[in-house]
Structures are given as structure tokens and as C-alpha cells.
Design a protein around this motif. Structure first.
Motif, PDB file in Angstrom:
ATOM      1  N   TYR A   1       0.899  -1.068   0.074  1.00 46.80           N
ATOM      2  CA  TYR A   1      -0.125   0.104   0.056  1.00 46.80           C
ATOM      3  C   TYR A   1       0.881   1.203   0.024  1.00 46.80           C
TER       4      TYR A   1
ATOM      5  N   LYS B   1       2.047  -3.034 -12.540  1.00 48.53           N
ATOM      6  CA  LYS B   1       1.352  -1.827 -12.914  1.00 48.53           C
ATOM      7  C   LYS B   1       2.093  -0.636 -12.791  1.00 48.53           C
ATOM      8  N   TYR B   2       2.988  -0.513 -11.644  1.00 51.74           N
ATOM      9  CA  TYR B   2       3.568   0.843 -11.540  1.00 51.74           C
ATOM     10  C   TYR B   2       5.088   0.555 -11.549  1.00 51.74           C
TER      11      TYR B   2
ATOM     12  N   VAL C   1       1.076  -4.774  -8.082  1.00 51.29           N
ATOM     13  CA  VAL C   1       1.646  -3.345  -8.005  1.00 51.29           C
ATOM     14  C   VAL C   1       2.972  -3.106  -8.711  1.00 51.29           C
TER      15      VAL C   1
ATOM     16  N   LEU D   1      -1.987   4.400  -4.010  1.00 51.68           N
ATOM     17  CA  LEU D   1      -2.162   3.153  -4.661  1.00 51.68           C
ATOM     18  C   LEU D   1      -2.886   2.371  -3.621  1.00 51.68           C
TER      19      LEU D   1
END
Length: 186
Positions: A72, A103-104, A100, A92
Motif C-alpha cells: 500500500y 502496474k507501477y 503493484v 495506490l
């Protein structure tokens, strides 16, 4: 005549005119973790020199996988640089670590590259970040993929690891976002 014009446009005009240049740059200020943070130990990482380069080693204390670990992230800004941080209006959502990263991760991959400035290889097909000691060498912040407009000042990224729905470690990476210095050297 048209072929000549196209050639001039593609060959003579510098590539940099077609690329987006950021009006700002970012530098590391600090990398900190909560007491007894788990599963990563950042205590041997240091921000060094005027260039604010990140160097040192870090330990991954346990294999990190999608089954047990979630991630997180919240971001805070401090325009006045007075220690009074305000939360960004976005974060996020808590999600599996590899989700995660998929995606990032491009934000991180521009700064930390396997075989160049780290020996940590993240295999996204098996989604396992293996336990061990790894190094970071001469890591700087690359803002190429960041938003075009960013507020100047301090920016703190606070991320928390969850293991089986229990928060096990909080980490803070603080950077300074400044106007890009004009370079008069050629």
C-alpha cells in the motif's frame, strides 16, 4: 522536394525537440523504515553527496510473494519544506506485491536496473522476490515517466507491507522536487 523536406525534418532537427523535457528534477533526501520493519531492512542504505545518490545494501528478510504479501502506498507533499506534510489526494490501493510492480514498476525500473546498479532480479512470471542481501549503486531519481506538472518541495512516499492482512513494515522515501537547473555549459 518532399523527400528532401522529410529527410531534413527527420535527420537534421535534433531528437530532443520531439521529446518532452521536464521542468523539474528530483533528488533523494532520505530512506527510512519503521522500527523492526519487515520484510526489508533498509538500514544500510545511504544518500550521499551533492547529487543525493542512493548507495548501500539492503536485506530482504523473507521471500516476498503474491500469496502472503500486499503493498500500500500513500504520497505526501511539503511545499514549504517545513515538516508539515499534506497527503496527496491519491494513493495506490492495497494490492498484491507483484500486481503493484506490474502496474507501477516502470517508475522504479527507470531508476534501478538489474546488472547496472543492483543485483536484485525480480522475475514477474513466478512473482517471487527472493530473500537475500542486495546492493544499490549510484541510484538517482529519473522523472521521465512522472507527471508533467509536479508541485515543488518535498515529496514523501510512504509504503506499507502487509503479510497475511497484518501491517508488518512501513518505509518512507523522501525526495526533493526542484526546478531544473539551467545548464549553460556546452
Amino acid at each position: 522536394m518532399l523527400k528532401y523536406t522529410v529527410f531534413v525534418l527527420l535527420a537534421v532537427i535534433p531528437k530532443s525537440l520531439f521529446q518532452r523535457t521536464m521542468s523539474y528534477e528530483a533528488f533523494f533526501v532520505s530512506v527510512l523504515s519503521s522500527e523492526n520493519a519487515f520484510p526489508i531492512d533498509f538500514s544500510n542504505l545511504r544518500v550521499l553527496g551533492r547529487e543525493r545518490i542512493l548507495n548501500g545494501t539492503f536485506d530482504i528478510l523473507e521471500d516476498i510473494d503474491n500469496e502472503h504479501y500486499e503493498f500500500y502506498l500513500e504520497a505526501y507533499t511539503n511545499v514549504a519544506r517545513d515538516g508539515n506534510y499534506k497527503k496527496f489526494p491519491m494513493a495506490l490501493l492495497r494490492d498484491a506485491v507483484c500486481a503493484v510492480y506490474e502496474k507501477y514498476g516502470f517508475y522504479l525500473r527507470d531508476c534501478v536496473k538489474y546488472g547496472i546498479n543492483t543485483d536484485l532480479y525480480i522475475n514477474t512470471t513466478t512473482c517471487l522476490i527472493p530473500k537475500g542481501r542486495y546492493y544499490l549503486k549510484n541510484v538517482t531519481i529519473n522523472v521521465t515517466n512522472w507527471p508533467v506538472i509536479m508541485s515543488r518541495g518535498l515529496c514523501r512516499h510512504s509504503f506499507t507491507f502487509y503479510k497475511d492482512n497484518v501491517a508488518v513494515g512501513t518505509y518512507n522515501i523522501t525526495s526533493s522536487i526542484e526546478d531544473r537547473a539551467v545548464n549553460f555549459r556546452k
